[in-house]
Motif scaffolding. Structure first.
Motif, mmCIF file in Angstrom:
data_model
loop_
_atom_site.group_PDB
_atom_site.id
_atom_site.type_symbol
_atom_site.label_atom_id
_atom_site.label_comp_id
_atom_site.label_asym_id
_atom_site.label_seq_id
_atom_site.Cartn_x
_atom_site.Cartn_y
_atom_site.Cartn_z
ATOM 1 N N TRP A 59 0.829 -1.205 0.000
ATOM 2 C CA TRP A 59 0.000 0.000 0.000
ATOM 3 C C TRP A 59 0.858 1.247 0.000
ATOM 4 O O TRP A 59 0.513 2.241 -0.625
ATOM 5 N N ARG A 60 1.972 1.210 0.707
ATOM 6 C CA ARG A 60 2.873 2.358 0.744
ATOM 7 C C ARG A 60 3.949 2.152 -0.313
ATOM 8 O O ARG A 60 4.926 1.444 -0.094
ATOM 9 N N ALA A 61 3.749 2.794 -1.443
ATOM 10 C CA ALA A 61 4.683 2.668 -2.554
ATOM 11 C C ALA A 61 5.953 3.462 -2.259
ATOM 12 O O ALA A 61 5.954 4.386 -1.444
ATOM 13 N N ALA A 62 7.050 3.089 -2.938
ATOM 14 C CA ALA A 62 8.320 3.795 -2.751
ATOM 15 C C ALA A 62 8.181 5.261 -3.165
ATOM 16 O O ALA A 62 8.726 6.143 -2.527
ATOM 17 N N GLU A 63 7.453 5.506 -4.251
ATOM 18 C CA GLU A 63 7.152 6.864 -4.691
ATOM 19 C C GLU A 63 5.676 7.108 -4.421
ATOM 20 O O GLU A 63 4.886 6.174 -4.429
ATOM 21 N N PRO A 64 5.288 8.353 -4.189
ATOM 22 C CA PRO A 64 3.860 8.624 -3.940
ATOM 23 C C PRO A 64 2.992 8.239 -5.144
ATOM 24 O O PRO A 64 3.129 8.804 -6.219
ATOM 25 N N LYS A 65 2.161 7.234 -4.943
ATOM 26 C CA LYS A 65 1.256 6.764 -5.992
ATOM 27 C C LYS A 65 -0.081 6.418 -5.360
ATOM 28 O O LYS A 65 -0.127 5.718 -4.358
ATOM 29 N N LEU A 66 -1.143 6.902 -5.963
ATOM 30 C CA LEU A 66 -2.473 6.534 -5.520
ATOM 31 C C LEU A 66 -2.846 5.199 -6.152
ATOM 32 O O LEU A 66 -2.278 4.804 -7.177
ATOM 33 N N ASN A 95 -2.029 11.918 -18.548
ATOM 34 C CA ASN A 95 -0.827 12.207 -19.338
ATOM 35 C C ASN A 95 0.443 11.881 -18.563
ATOM 36 O O ASN A 95 0.636 10.756 -18.159
ATOM 37 N N ARG A 96 1.274 12.876 -18.310
ATOM 38 C CA ARG A 96 2.568 12.629 -17.659
ATOM 39 C C ARG A 96 2.418 12.182 -16.210
ATOM 40 O O ARG A 96 3.339 11.644 -15.616
ATOM 41 N N ASN A 97 1.239 12.394 -15.611
ATOM 42 C CA ASN A 97 0.997 11.967 -14.234
ATOM 43 C C ASN A 97 0.383 10.570 -14.147
ATOM 44 O O ASN A 97 0.101 10.104 -13.045
ATOM 45 N N ALA A 98 0.160 9.932 -15.283
ATOM 46 C CA ALA A 98 -0.450 8.598 -15.287
ATOM 47 C C ALA A 98 0.322 7.580 -14.442
ATOM 48 O O ALA A 98 -0.304 6.776 -13.747
ATOM 49 N N PRO A 99 1.650 7.601 -14.433
ATOM 50 C CA PRO A 99 2.362 6.630 -13.587
ATOM 51 C C PRO A 99 2.117 6.823 -12.086
ATOM 52 O O PRO A 99 2.456 5.951 -11.300
ATOM 53 N N ARG A 100 1.521 7.941 -11.691
ATOM 54 C CA ARG A 100 1.253 8.183 -10.274
ATOM 55 C C ARG A 100 -0.044 7.535 -9.813
ATOM 56 O O ARG A 100 -0.465 7.720 -8.676
ATOM 57 N N LEU A 101 -0.705 6.784 -10.697
ATOM 58 C CA LEU A 101 -1.933 6.068 -10.348
ATOM 59 C C LEU A 101 -1.765 4.603 -10.715
ATOM 60 O O LEU A 101 -1.475 4.261 -11.860
ATOM 61 N N ARG A 102 -1.958 3.741 -9.714
ATOM 62 C CA ARG A 102 -1.902 2.294 -9.946
ATOM 63 C C ARG A 102 -3.328 1.767 -10.016
ATOM 64 O O ARG A 102 -4.182 2.194 -9.237
ATOM 65 N N LEU A 103 -3.575 0.859 -10.948
ATOM 66 C CA LEU A 103 -4.894 0.251 -11.108
ATOM 67 C C LEU A 103 -4.848 -1.173 -10.575
ATOM 68 O O LEU A 103 -4.027 -1.978 -11.011
ATOM 69 N N GLU A 149 -5.050 6.591 -1.053
ATOM 70 C CA GLU A 149 -3.879 7.476 -1.009
ATOM 71 C C GLU A 149 -2.606 6.636 -0.965
ATOM 72 O O GLU A 149 -2.623 5.456 -0.623
ATOM 73 N N SER A 150 -1.470 7.247 -1.267
ATOM 74 C CA SER A 150 -0.195 6.528 -1.329
ATOM 75 C C SER A 150 0.268 5.986 0.023
ATOM 76 O O SER A 150 1.119 5.113 0.071
ATOM 77 N N ASN A 151 -0.320 6.468 1.115
ATOM 78 C CA ASN A 151 0.052 5.927 2.424
ATOM 79 C C ASN A 151 -0.906 4.818 2.875
ATOM 80 O O ASN A 151 -0.798 4.316 3.978
ATOM 81 N N GLY A 152 -1.872 4.454 2.031
ATOM 82 C CA GLY A 152 -2.803 3.384 2.344
ATOM 83 C C GLY A 152 -4.149 3.854 2.853
ATOM 84 O O GLY A 152 -5.015 3.039 3.160
ATOM 85 N N THR A 153 -4.383 5.157 2.954
ATOM 86 C CA THR A 153 -5.647 5.689 3.456
ATOM 87 C C THR A 153 -6.693 5.696 2.351
ATOM 88 O O THR A 153 -6.466 6.258 1.273
ATOM 89 N N ALA A 154 -7.830 5.074 2.613
ATOM 90 C CA ALA A 154 -8.932 5.057 1.646
ATOM 91 C C ALA A 154 -9.588 6.431 1.623
ATOM 92 O O ALA A 154 -10.034 6.929 2.655
ATOM 93 N N LEU A 155 -9.625 7.052 0.447
ATOM 94 C CA LEU A 155 -10.143 8.410 0.320
ATOM 95 C C LEU A 155 -11.606 8.461 -0.091
ATOM 96 O O LEU A 155 -12.391 9.190 0.499
#
Length: 176
Positions: A59-66, A95-103, A149-155
């Motif tokens: 849940w806590r990715a190395a880089e901030p990722k939702l 676009n360029r922020n797509a890698p910041r979201l994991r499906l 959220e990238s820290n594991g918090t359900a938003l």
């Protein structure tokens, strides 16, 4: 007197913010997802998701990722696949922020998932302990979604029948 007026100009917003905070007022915004109250942190709860390749989802990715979690209802077929495709397209529009979201797709993928290219965009996983079952829709051929959220918090929760366009707008606000 001028000095007191200058001080009042700067102090007034601080005092107003303090009064609003102590009165319990919270600003609201236009969001399409439903806030998850009380907030839950999947990392702290040790919610285990086993991916198709045998790894445990971090849940806590190395880089901030939702993480956008798709929870299909029974019999995920045409309508469910259409919603999943629109969810993946919402990621592409970042676009360029797509890698910041994991499906992450939790459950058994539809029968034609390989031919539809679902595995290209989605990580397939399994909720080992069934802790996500209460957010899974009961309606056949439907899907709900959770934004984490990238820290594991359900938003936010997007219940079955949600508008994928609204999800896309929310993602564009959250991921910048």
């Amino acid at each position: 007197m001028k000095l007191l007026l200058i001080m009042a100009v700067f102090a007034a917003p601080i005092i107003a913010a303090g009064l609003l905070t102590f009165s319990g007022w919270q600003p609201t915004g236009k969001a399409y997802g439903e806030p998850i109250m009380p907030q839950r942190n999947f990392a702290d709860e040790n919610l285990r998701v086993q991916t198709a390749d045998g790894q445990t989802w971090t849940w806590r990715a190395a880089e901030p990722k939702l993480t956008l979690i798709a929870l299909p209802g029974p019999g995920c077929a045409k309508q469910c696949m259409d919603t999943l495709t629109k969810m993946a397209a919402a990621r592409i529009t970042l676009n360029r922020n797509a890698p910041r979201l994991r499906l992450l797709f939790i459950g058994t993928p539809p029968a034609d998932a390989d031919s539809d290219g679902m595995k290209t965009f989605w990580q397939i996983g399994n909720d080992s302990d069934g802790k996500l079952a209460n957010w899974r829709p009961a309606t056949p051929d439907s899907v709900s979604a959770l934004l984490v959220e990238s820290n594991g918090t359900a938003l936010a929760l997007y219940p079955a029948g949600f508008d994928p366009t609204g999800l896309r707008k929310d993602l564009q606000k959250v991921i910048r």
